[in-house]
Motif scaffolding. Sequence first.
Motif, PDB file in Angstrom:
ATOM      1  N   UNK A  82       0.838  -1.204   0.000  1.00 18.53           N
ATOM      2  CA  UNK A  82       0.000   0.000   0.000  1.00 18.53           C
ATOM      3  C   UNK A  82       0.872   1.254   0.000  1.00 18.53           C
ATOM      4  N   UNK A  83       1.928   1.245   0.802  1.00 21.11           N
ATOM      5  CA  UNK A  83       2.826   2.404   0.850  1.00 21.11           C
ATOM      6  C   UNK A  83       3.518   2.599  -0.501  1.00 21.11           C
ATOM      7  N   UNK A  84       3.973   1.497  -1.103  1.00 22.54           N
ATOM      8  CA  UNK A  84       4.631   1.598  -2.396  1.00 22.54           C
ATOM      9  C   UNK A  84       3.678   2.140  -3.458  1.00 22.54           C
ATOM     10  N   UNK A  85       2.440   1.656  -3.444  1.00 22.95           N
ATOM     11  CA  UNK A  85       1.462   2.151  -4.405  1.00 22.95           C
ATOM     12  C   UNK A  85       1.144   3.625  -4.163  1.00 22.95           C
ATOM     13  N   UNK A  86       1.052   4.011  -2.880  1.00 18.29           N
ATOM     14  CA  UNK A  86       0.737   5.408  -2.571  1.00 18.29           C
ATOM     15  C   UNK A  86       1.857   6.335  -3.020  1.00 18.29           C
ATOM     16  N   UNK A  87       3.115   5.881  -2.867  1.00 18.05           N
ATOM     17  CA  UNK A  87       4.245   6.739  -3.221  1.00 18.05           C
ATOM     18  C   UNK A  87       4.481   6.749  -4.724  1.00 18.05           C
ATOM     19  N   UNK A  88       4.545   5.546  -5.315  1.00 15.19           N
ATOM     20  CA  UNK A  88       4.874   5.437  -6.735  1.00 15.19           C
ATOM     21  C   UNK A  88       3.666   5.630  -7.641  1.00 15.19           C
ATOM     22  N   UNK A  89       2.470   5.461  -7.109  1.00 13.63           N
ATOM     23  CA  UNK A  89       1.276   5.570  -7.913  1.00 13.63           C
ATOM     24  C   UNK A  89       0.506   6.847  -7.666  1.00 13.63           C
ATOM     25  N   UNK A  90      -0.151   6.927  -6.530  1.00 11.88           N
ATOM     26  CA  UNK A  90      -1.013   8.075  -6.246  1.00 11.88           C
ATOM     27  C   UNK A  90      -0.228   9.381  -6.184  1.00 11.88           C
ATOM     28  N   UNK A  91       0.911   9.356  -5.499  1.00  8.57           N
ATOM     29  CA  UNK A  91       1.692  10.580  -5.381  1.00  8.57           C
ATOM     30  C   UNK A  91       2.212  11.024  -6.745  1.00  8.57           C
ATOM     31  N   UNK A  92       2.701  10.076  -7.551  1.00  8.64           N
ATOM     32  CA  UNK A  92       3.230  10.431  -8.867  1.00  8.64           C
ATOM     33  C   UNK A  92       2.143  10.974  -9.776  1.00  8.64           C
TER      34      UNK A  92
END
Length: 329
Positions: free
Chosen positions: A48-58
Amino acid sequence: MGEAGSVGKGRTLPAGAADTAPGPGKRSWRGTFGGEALSGYLFVAPAVVLFAVMGLYTVGYGFLLSFASWNGFMPHWTWVGLDNYADLLWRSPIYAPRVRSAGLNTLWVMIAVPVLTVMVSFPLAVLLNRARRMQAVLRSVFFLPYVTSGIAVFFAWQYILQPDGAVNLLLGQLGLGSLQQPQGWLGNPDTALPTLIVVTVWSAVPVSMLLYLTGLQTIDRSLLEAAELDGAGWWRTNASVVWPLLRPITAIVVLLNLRDSLQGFQTFLVMTNGGPGDHTNVLGLEAYSLAFLKQLRPTLGLASALGWLLFAAALVLALINLRALRSKT
């Protein structure tokens, strides 16, 4: 004890409550459930953290960047609102003509690549499905262009299409010297874009062929036998029975190739870099150029805006394709 169970002195519980109370050595269902949920959350937390950083944040960062002017080096953005979109679509005398030219080239690619891919992959899948011997070998051979390294394949095509390449040499040997291209097939403005379309179709056929082949193997044989008993030949059977049954797969093939034609640019970048004279420049390559080849100018916002325009176009195409598929089924 009476009807109510006693607990300690002077305290009673309703009848039956004693049966649900946790005894010595027993864990409460609340504690067990809470522990399992906590363990599950801990296991999925890294993803979830990886998706939030690399996905949603990007994605969010890129969306905000499309409303700003920035060259990637300045410490702060300059907020410009919708100016980037206006410059790309009509206002800027520098960027708007390039985007329109790239959009026209992209439109030709979006029309030609899906049509040619379907025209090649469906008959190829039908013929391969009828092969009784060496079907696995032939399937691997036809799928080889997809699993081969893209950069190596594109450089091989570039070498073949040069002025002294294999294509011109073959035409000369066949007595078709008038069709040779002294500038090379990628150096002539009239043949560069059609040649890249052919290369793109060549790389898209393997996956489409396997999709069609999978669909052919799921068709009930009794339908084909009934068509043959009614006197339908091979051509009539495939045109009137097999092709309508594979309409969902055709929709998937068209959608995948539309998406790649709209957003893909690797073939154009490696083989021509948009040349000659921007005759093979497409929207994806233009966005790449704005983002990475013009860092001295604040064009990252323009690149992000063009990327979001491409995303919106791809979303519209997907919705249209889904609506058409539902109406036919």
